[in-house]
Structures are given as C-alpha cells and as structure tokens.
Design an enzyme around this catalytic site. Sequence first.
Site, PDB file in Angstrom:
ATOM      1  N   ALA A  61       0.856  -1.195   0.000  1.00  0.00           N
ATOM      2  CA  ALA A  61       0.000   0.000   0.000  1.00  0.00           C
ATOM      3  C   ALA A  61       0.889   1.241   0.000  1.00  0.00           C
ATOM      4  O   ALA A  61       2.027   1.185   0.477  1.00  0.00           O
ATOM      5  CB  ALA A  61      -0.888  -0.009   1.242  1.00  0.00           C
ATOM      6  N   GLU A 103       0.055  -9.386  -0.579  1.00  0.00           N
ATOM      7  CA  GLU A 103      -1.373  -9.722  -0.457  1.00  0.00           C
ATOM      8  C   GLU A 103      -2.021  -9.797  -1.843  1.00  0.00           C
ATOM      9  O   GLU A 103      -2.871 -10.642  -2.095  1.00  0.00           O
ATOM     10  CB  GLU A 103      -2.072  -8.689   0.429  1.00  0.00           C
ATOM     11  CG  GLU A 103      -1.612  -8.786   1.877  1.00  0.00           C
ATOM     12  CD  GLU A 103      -2.142  -7.663   2.740  1.00  0.00           C
ATOM     13  OE1 GLU A 103      -1.851  -6.493   2.435  1.00  0.00           O
ATOM     14  OE2 GLU A 103      -2.844  -7.945   3.726  1.00  0.00           O
TER      15      GLU A 103
HETATM   16  C1  LIG Z   1      -5.271  -1.882   3.777  1.00  0.00           C
HETATM   17  C2  LIG Z   1      -3.756  -1.883   3.546  1.00  0.00           C
HETATM   18  C3  LIG Z   1      -3.136  -3.150   3.997  1.00  0.00           C
HETATM   19  C4  LIG Z   1      -1.693  -3.340   3.652  1.00  0.00           C
HETATM   20  O1  LIG Z   1      -1.366  -4.578   4.209  1.00  0.00           O
HETATM   21  C5  LIG Z   1      -0.840  -2.246   4.205  1.00  0.00           C
HETATM   22  C6  LIG Z   1       0.510  -2.164   3.529  1.00  0.00           C
HETATM   23  O2  LIG Z   1       0.791  -2.701   2.493  1.00  0.00           O
HETATM   24  S1  LIG Z   1       1.603  -1.161   4.313  1.00  0.00           S
HETATM   25  C7  LIG Z   1       3.031  -1.173   3.272  1.00  0.00           C
HETATM   26  C8  LIG Z   1       3.794  -2.407   3.475  1.00  0.00           C
HETATM   27  N1  LIG Z   1       5.032  -2.330   2.717  1.00  0.00           N
HETATM   28  C9  LIG Z   1       6.198  -2.047   3.299  1.00  0.00           C
HETATM   29  O3  LIG Z   1       6.300  -1.903   4.490  1.00  0.00           O
HETATM   30  C10 LIG Z   1       7.372  -1.949   2.397  1.00  0.00           C
HETATM   31  C11 LIG Z   1       8.047  -0.626   2.587  1.00  0.00           C
HETATM   32  N2  LIG Z   1       9.157  -0.449   1.673  1.00  0.00           N
HETATM   33  C12 LIG Z   1      10.342  -1.056   1.864  1.00  0.00           C
HETATM   34  O4  LIG Z   1      10.554  -1.830   2.785  1.00  0.00           O
HETATM   35  C13 LIG Z   1      11.434  -0.719   0.908  1.00  0.00           C
HETATM   36  O5  LIG Z   1      11.141   0.517   0.349  1.00  0.00           O
HETATM   37  C14 LIG Z   1      11.639  -1.748  -0.231  1.00  0.00           C
HETATM   38  C15 LIG Z   1      12.181  -3.047   0.385  1.00  0.00           C
HETATM   39  C16 LIG Z   1      10.332  -2.014  -0.949  1.00  0.00           C
HETATM   40  C17 LIG Z   1      12.657  -1.167  -1.224  1.00  0.00           C
HETATM   41  O6  LIG Z   1      13.825  -0.794  -0.565  1.00  0.00           O
HETATM   42  P1  LIG Z   1      14.928   0.120  -1.267  1.00  0.00           P
HETATM   43  O7  LIG Z   1      15.151  -0.361  -2.625  1.00  0.00           O
HETATM   44  O8  LIG Z   1      16.059   0.217  -0.313  1.00  0.00           O
HETATM   45  O9  LIG Z   1      14.235   1.549  -1.442  1.00  0.00           O
HETATM   46  P2  LIG Z   1      13.802   2.589  -0.320  1.00  0.00           P
HETATM   47  O10 LIG Z   1      13.331   1.902   0.904  1.00  0.00           O
HETATM   48  O11 LIG Z   1      14.842   3.629  -0.185  1.00  0.00           O
HETATM   49  O12 LIG Z   1      12.498   3.215  -0.977  1.00  0.00           O
HETATM   50  C18 LIG Z   1      12.579   3.984  -2.163  1.00  0.00           C
HETATM   51  C19 LIG Z   1      11.511   5.053  -2.113  1.00  0.00           C
HETATM   52  O13 LIG Z   1      10.221   4.427  -2.127  1.00  0.00           O
HETATM   53  C20 LIG Z   1       9.449   4.881  -1.039  1.00  0.00           C
HETATM   54  N3  LIG Z   1       8.585   3.778  -0.623  1.00  0.00           N
HETATM   55  C21 LIG Z   1       8.948   2.503  -0.382  1.00  0.00           C
HETATM   56  N4  LIG Z   1       7.888   1.762  -0.065  1.00  0.00           N
HETATM   57  C22 LIG Z   1       6.816   2.592  -0.111  1.00  0.00           C
HETATM   58  C23 LIG Z   1       5.430   2.403   0.108  1.00  0.00           C
HETATM   59  N5  LIG Z   1       4.909   1.212   0.420  1.00  0.00           N
HETATM   60  N6  LIG Z   1       4.631   3.474  -0.015  1.00  0.00           N
HETATM   61  C24 LIG Z   1       5.121   4.682  -0.335  1.00  0.00           C
HETATM   62  N7  LIG Z   1       6.434   4.909  -0.573  1.00  0.00           N
HETATM   63  C25 LIG Z   1       7.262   3.872  -0.456  1.00  0.00           C
HETATM   64  C26 LIG Z   1      10.465   5.273   0.015  1.00  0.00           C
HETATM   65  O14 LIG Z   1       9.904   6.177   0.934  1.00  0.00           O
HETATM   66  C27 LIG Z   1      11.542   5.880  -0.838  1.00  0.00           C
HETATM   67  O15 LIG Z   1      11.125   7.182  -1.172  1.00  0.00           O
HETATM   68  P3  LIG Z   1      12.207   8.356  -1.278  1.00  0.00           P
HETATM   69  O16 LIG Z   1      11.369   9.568  -1.523  1.00  0.00           O
HETATM   70  O17 LIG Z   1      13.110   7.949  -2.395  1.00  0.00           O
HETATM   71  O18 LIG Z   1      12.908   8.358   0.063  1.00  0.00           O
END
Ligand SMILES: CCC[C@H](O)CC(=O)SCCNC(=O)CCNC(=O)[C@H](O)C(C)(C)COP(=O)([O-])OP(=O)([O-])OC[C@H]1O[C@@H](n2cnc3c(N)ncnc32)[C@H](O)[C@@H]1OP(=O)([O-])[O-]
Length: 719
Positions: A61, A103
């Site tokens: 999300a 999901e």
């Molecule tokens: C009803 C809903 C239910 C659902 O179950 C809820 C969810 O899914 S909750 C979500 C559950 N998901 C998570 O918890 C996963 C969260 N994300 C991560 O763990 C890592 O970003 C990921 C492993 C994906 C990539 O790592 P990497 O390659 O080192 O890259 P990075 O980390 O440096 O990120 C690059 C840029 O992307 C941005 N951004 C990232 N994700 C999101 C997002 N979901 N959204 C928005 N933005 C996001 C991040 O801020 C950054 O922006 P900036 O402006 O460049 O600073």
Amino acid sequence: MAQYSLVSGSVGLITLKNPPVNALGAVVRHGIVDSVEKALSDPKVKSVVICGQNGMFCGGADIKEFGTDMKGPPLIPMFHSLEAANKPVVAAIEGGAFGGGLELALGCHYRIAHSKAKVGLPEVTLGLLPAAAGSQRLPRLIGVPAALNLITTGRHITAAEALQLGLVDQVADHNTVDTAVKFAQSVVGKSLDSRRISNFQCPPVPNVDVLFEEVMQKIRQTSRGAIAPIACVQAVRAAATLPYKDGLQKEKELMATLFTSGQARSLQYCFFAQRVVSRWSMPNGASWDTSKGRPIHKAAVIGLGTMGRGIAVALAQTGFSVVAVETQEKQFMDAKKAVAGMLERGAKRSGKVAAHDKIIYSQNLQAIADVDLVIEAVFEDMALKKRVFRQLSDVCKPGTFLCTNTSTLDIDQMAAETRQPELVVGMHFFAPAHVMKLLEVVYGPRSSPEAVAVAMQLGKKMGKVSVAVGNCRGFVGNRMLKPYRDQAYFLLEEGATPELIDQALEEFGFAMGAFKVYDLSGLDVGWKVRKEEGLVLPGGGSGKSARIRQGVRYSPLGDLMCEEGRFGQKTGRGWYQYDKPGSRDAKPDPWVHRFLEDYRARHGLVARRISNQEVLERCLYAMINEGFRILEDGIAAGPEDIDIIYVFGYGWPRHRGGPMFYANMVGLPIVLERLEHFAQANPDVPTLQPCNLLRKLVASGSPPISKWREAMKNVHSQL
Ligand SMILES: CCC[C@H](O)CC(=O)SCCNC(=O)CCNC(=O)[C@H](O)C(C)(C)COP(=O)([O-])OP(=O)([O-])OC[C@H]1O[C@@H](n2cnc3c(N)ncnc32)[C@H](O)[C@@H]1OP(=O)([O-])[O-]
C-alpha cells in the site's frame, strides 16, 4: 498506473507502474481494476499475469496515502475479484512483494518469484497488520506457525525460503515475466478451485490454544508496549479458528484500531525518517547529491579493543580488505582469537564463509601505508589520539581518509595533527560494532564533503543506518544522554530508587532503564571521564558545595558508588545486585536503598514520593530540550537525524518515533510548560531551561515536525 497489454496471443499482462516501488496508490488500484476487467471480458485472453515495472513487483500500500482521505478502489474486493476469476492469474514477482504487494500475489492463483526476489508482510513494522486479507490468507497457505513468524516479525524472506514454505510455486533464475507467461499458458483449463486460498482450511495445529498463548506471552515480553505485534497474533488466531469471512471481519476491526493509533504514526514517521537521514547535508550547503565519495577497497582499523574488533569484523564481513593493527602484544593475541571467533559465529548465522582471509593483522603501523581509509579505535584519550593521528598522517599515502571512532572527543583537534585535515571525520560506531545498526558520521569544521560522503557510503555498504552530524562534545547521541542521566541521578537524591526509575523508563518502552544501562556498561567508565574533567571530589565532597560543580548542580552518587567498588555487572554489584560478577540478572539491592537514605540524610534531603510520570517528564523532556539545542546549534540537520540516532543507537522505542517526534506527539506547548516548571524549581540545572528554538516553535503555533526544518532556518537567521 497499471498498464494492460495482450502478450503471446492469449495472456493479459498487467504491469504496475508507480516508481520507485510500484506502491498501490489510488491510480494503481484504479489501473488494476480496469485491467482485470479488460482481461476477464476479452475472450482472446485465456490467462493473466501481473508484474511490476523496473524489476520490482510491489512495495505494498502507498504509505504516503495513510493519514489522507484515501480515495480509489479498496484492496480487499480487488483481490477477491482476482481470486474469483475463472481464468488463471499468475503473479510474476521480481525484486520484491511486500505488504499489500504480497497480499495482491496471494489473491492470485499462482506465484512465480525470481531467485533474487524477496517477499514479506512488514506491516507490523509500520504499526499495522496485513489487512488486505494477508493475515487470513497466509496462514491458510503456509500454516499457522510459519505465518505467525512472518507476520509478527515483518521479516523479508528470500525466494528460496518462500518456495520451501509453499508461499511461491516456482522460482525463476532468468526472465520471471516470460516464465510466468509460459506458466500461465500451461495451466489454462485446469481447475482453479484448489488455487483459491480463501477457500482453504488452515492446516490444523495441535494444541492451538497453547501455541497462541505461548506466542502471545513471548510477544508481550519483547514488544515493549508495541500494540501491532499483539494485533497480528490476534488476527492470525482468527484465521486459525474462524471461517474466512469472520476472520476477515476480525482483521478489519483490529486494523481500525491500529490505523489511527499514535504508534502507527510514530512507526511510519520512522520509516520515512530513516530515508530522510540518508540525504544528509552540512551547514555549508554541501549535501549528499552534490558531494561524491571515492571508492574504498582497503581499510585499516587501529586499536583492537572491543570497538576495534567489532569494526574490523563489520568491514571484513562487508567484503573489504582490512589491516587490523594493535601494538600491545597481549591485546594483539587476544584480539586475533576474539575476531576469528566473531567471524566464525557470524558465518554460522549468515550461512556464508567466514571472512578470515579479509583481515591481515599487524603490530606495526607501517602495514597501513597503502590503505584508502583508516578507522582509529584506540583508547578514549585525546593525547593518545592526537599522537596516533600524527603517525597516521606520516604513514598513510596522501589522500587516505582518516576516521576516528571517538564517542565524544573533538574531531577538530585530531584533524589539526594531520597534513590533510579535510580528510578527517568521525565514524562513531556503537558496541558491538558488527551488530549495532547506528553509525554517527561526524564532520568537523574542516572535514570535506567528500570525506563525509565516503564515510556515509561506507556505512551504507556495511548495512548501517548512518547519520551525519556536526562536531560537539558527545555529538548528538551522547550529548542528549547527559541531561537525561543527570535527571535520573537527581531523582534518586529526591527519593526515587533505581528500580522505580528503570521501571518507568522500561514501561515507556526503553529496552533498559538508565541504571541497568549503567550497570551493563560499567560505572567506572563515566567515573574516569569525570575525574579527567576535574568533577570528582573524594567522598563526594562535603557541605553545600558537594552537590555543585563548576557552578551547576552535580550529583556525586555515581562517584560514591565507584569508591565502594560497585562498577556494575562486572563486579556483581552496582545499582543492582547480581548473583556473581558478569551475571545479567539484576535484583534490587537493599544496600543501595540504605546508601541512598544515608546520602539524603547527610545532605539534608527529604525523600518524597516520585511518580512514573515525573520520571518520564524530567528525564525525557531534559533530553528533548537538549535535542532542540542541537537543532538550534546546527549540529543535526533536522529532527529526523536525532530520532533515528535514538531509535537505532540508544534503545528508544521505535513505536514512540524518537525523542523529537515524541515531543511533537505530546505537544510542544506541554513540553515547554513542564520544562519551565522544572527549571523554576531547579534554577541550578541549566539543561532544564527551555531553549530558544522550542520557545520559537511554540510561539509560532507549534508547527508539525515536518515543518521544523523551515522554522529552524528562521531561528538561525534571527539568532
Ligand atoms: C489496507 C492496507 C493493507 C496493507 O497490508 C498495508 C501495507 O501494504 S503497508 C506497506 C507495506 N510495505 C512495506 O512496508 C514496504 C516498505 N518499503 C520497503 O521496505 C522498501 O522501500 C523496499 C524493500 C520495498 C525497497 O527498498 P529500497 O530499494 O532500499 O528503497 P527505499 O526503501 O529507499 O524506498 C525507495 C523510495 O520508495 C518509497 N517507498 C517505499 N515503499 C513505499 C510504500 N509502500 N509506499 C510509499 N512509498 C514507499 C520510500 O519512501 C523511498 O522514497 P524516497 O522519496 O526515495 O525516500
């Protein structure tokens, strides 16, 4: 958005497009709904593949949407319609599938992952639970124990582990989308009933009640007051014990509580703050995007005490060639043995080969002549450090970056001993350096942006969360710790016990209270520093001046404990008692209570009842006030830097966001009012005097933390 195309004549390909991680924002959700409709209504299309652009399936999300009035199609019905489709739907997972991204894949009939992809449900780390049916589908697919582990820890697992757990159906080494397209064609016509996870029963678990009770107990002990892990267990329990529809209802109710909680806000703030701090800047305007580092191939560590050993291990495990130098014979021999053991244990944990061959040991400084970067980790003594820096400057090739692991001392004085002071920076690791995630990168007035860039990049490579800060006594972390610890001592004088203070801090969420930390790290460490600073008087001093040093309030309690030989865990006696020296099991000590009573009687102090609330306000607000001073002085670029340092290096509970975010949550006017109250009652404690920046923020209407940097600029221009 989501792009739809027809490939190989019969496969509807839906590509998620929302850089950088294809998060499921409103536009993407609309795109998926439209694309699925097209694919299912087109008779040419016999199967569907969903993938993400640029080698990334989906990061879940869109976290940035949380807290806004989220518009667009909701996820659960979207995933249900995918699952209910009468054409096979295959998820092609490249890069990663996290949270809502996984999901989405669980709503598909099949999942194919690239061998380098990772998957996980990390919602718990954001103060949430997998509430797009993830908490209900995952246990049905991989079983309750494995699902509990993934959902309550939020850990990312490899494609190989996902295959082993049955979370993905196939792992591809090459083009995952092509593989998925061929796979999708091969399953056309097969029954999909057995592929719809929401129809599954959870694999039965013997003694399900006992299992959940045990897990819940463990989580209550380790979560330090965090509510999301508990909600995660409750949601999985619903999956294990209720029909899918009822489980989904429970998931929704639990999510409703979490979604608007302060803990979720704090954890989501931490997620973004961690990324903000990597975009460092210096007061002279130099920053991450304008300053280039240089590649480092070979590094040296000078001094193989506890810190030097950990740093050498961390460097070697990252793949750097390391020259480890220790001039004292016994320490040299002990260190070689200890480092080898640390490397072995690390290899066992990671399943990799121990990096013994990456380290060359030497007792001679000449061995570092050709390294690109040196990290000095000798004893915390300025005269010694200055001598070492002079020698390094003579021995190393021109252009070698010279870093110090000092935790408090002035970087500039060390730089002044070298021929190229612009190449000197602090790299303040935290013990044990090969485990702890935090690295404070400290720039002095002469440090070049290139040197800061090199240290920040090195930290990143080593898997550290690196924060660039300015040079002052104690930098950010230890500078803020001082007023916090002072307050803890003053509270003892006023009537508290170590266990009362520690309990209040631990209930707040700290991993350990202030006095348990003292006992762990050794009371003699601070005693030595205070002696060098001329603060220690024999017997704690006498008369009224005993509790004043250099014009401000001072508590000699720590010094008196050391005079009694109570150095903490290592002597089996400190602020607590232990079964034997080295033991970790802290028990309240009646001796300490008598010692405090005697002390109060000697100084005419009358013990009073101290509440947990007072402990928190005195210790935390004093620390926060110092945080504002640090911002005011330009030592940290923004509140995020301070918060990340505290969360990753000082045991601050992540679900409380860090000290500055906590102040923002409590409300700046309240923090100011309480500080004013405490400052009035304690005029000889200057750290309780509210600082200018805090006053100005309150006067300007207490803007949210995201606006503080702006306000800081104004304060700087007015100062
Ligand atoms: C009803 C809903 C239910 C659902 O179950 C809820 C969810 O899914 S909750 C979500 C559950 N998901 C998570 O918890 C996963 C969260 N994300 C991560 O763990 C890592 O970003 C990921 C492993 C994906 C990539 O790592 P990497 O390659 O080192 O890259 P990075 O980390 O440096 O990120 C690059 C840029 O992307 C941005 N951004 C990232 N994700 C999101 C997002 N979901 N959204 C928005 N933005 C996001 C991040 O801020 C950054 O922006 P900036 O402006 O460049 O600073």
